[in-house]
Enzyme design. Sequence first.
Site, PDB file in Angstrom:
ATOM      1  N   ASP A  93       0.838  -1.194   0.000  1.00 42.80           N
ATOM      2  CA  ASP A  93       0.000   0.000   0.000  1.00 42.80           C
ATOM      3  C   ASP A  93       0.878   1.251   0.000  1.00 42.80           C
ATOM      4  O   ASP A  93       2.037   1.201   0.421  1.00 42.80           O
ATOM      5  CB  ASP A  93      -0.883   0.040   1.258  1.00 42.80           C
ATOM      6  CG  ASP A  93      -1.869  -1.110   1.289  1.00 42.80           C
ATOM      7  OD1 ASP A  93      -2.182  -1.665   0.226  1.00 42.80           O
ATOM      8  OD2 ASP A  93      -2.332  -1.452   2.407  1.00 42.80           O
TER       9      ASP A  93
HETATM   10  N1  URA Z   1      -1.276  -5.913   3.908  1.00 46.43           N
HETATM   11  C1  URA Z   1      -1.756  -4.650   3.887  1.00 46.43           C
HETATM   12  O1  URA Z   1      -2.784  -4.377   4.468  1.00 46.43           O
HETATM   13  N2  URA Z   1      -1.079  -3.735   3.210  1.00 46.43           N
HETATM   14  C2  URA Z   1       0.079  -3.983   2.572  1.00 46.43           C
HETATM   15  O2  URA Z   1       0.674  -3.076   1.969  1.00 46.43           O
HETATM   16  C3  URA Z   1       0.567  -5.292   2.600  1.00 46.43           C
HETATM   17  C4  URA Z   1      -0.137  -6.243   3.279  1.00 46.43           C
END
Ligand code: URA
Length: 238
Positions: free
Chosen positions: A104
Amino acid sequence: MERLDKVLANLGYGTRKEVKAIVKDGIVEVDDVVVNDSGMKIDPEKSKIKVFGKLINYKKFIYLLMNKPDGVVSATFDNYDETVIDLLEPEHQVFEPFPVGRLDKDTVGLLLITNDGELNHRLISPKWHVDKVYYAEIDKAVTDEDVKAFAEGIVLDDGYKCLPAKLEILEADENGSRVNVTIQEGKFHQVKRMFISRDKNVVYLQRIKFGPIELDNELEEGTYRELSEEEVKILKEI
Ligand code: URA
């Protein structure tokens, strides 16, 4: 076999037209002979190519380990945000690499970047169950019941039942918790959604391990390095 001008252009020596010009200028040697035909066919893995007398280290694939910073998207292009590819030096961008899976925008830590499509496919395929380890900070006290629920398989908001995950409590009290989470999948916002299903929120998320590769503590956020030959080898053995 590939055309010399294509090989040199791929290595960042300019456009095909520019490369033609440097070949014409007698600057390029193949196997110790000055060449003037930029269309000649060579085997880039075997031929000894020199430009300005300097031996070129030809490689088809690159494998980079980035410590992704906050605020940057895991994509090759984005209309609004800076991407992880924007953070690379031009000498690495010419390989046209892409991130292996996604973190993310606000997740930091280990991100592999490569142009090896086959390896990428294997690493992100749900079939192969590659372990991904995250360090997370949570807004509430994480409990042994949460550990048990993760081990049994959390059901996400869309009804999907996750594979069993390992939740390890490093520190927990009513002010918040620090944990490590190991998952084998990569569903959208997976770790955050797993905690939401337990009525808790992730306030900080950092990936610290991807398969056998660990985050390099020497790498500051926003920087990267090439994987060592040994690291590439163990990654391909997964
Ligand atoms: N899980 C999440 O919620 N975000 C990420 O970036 C990776 C795994």
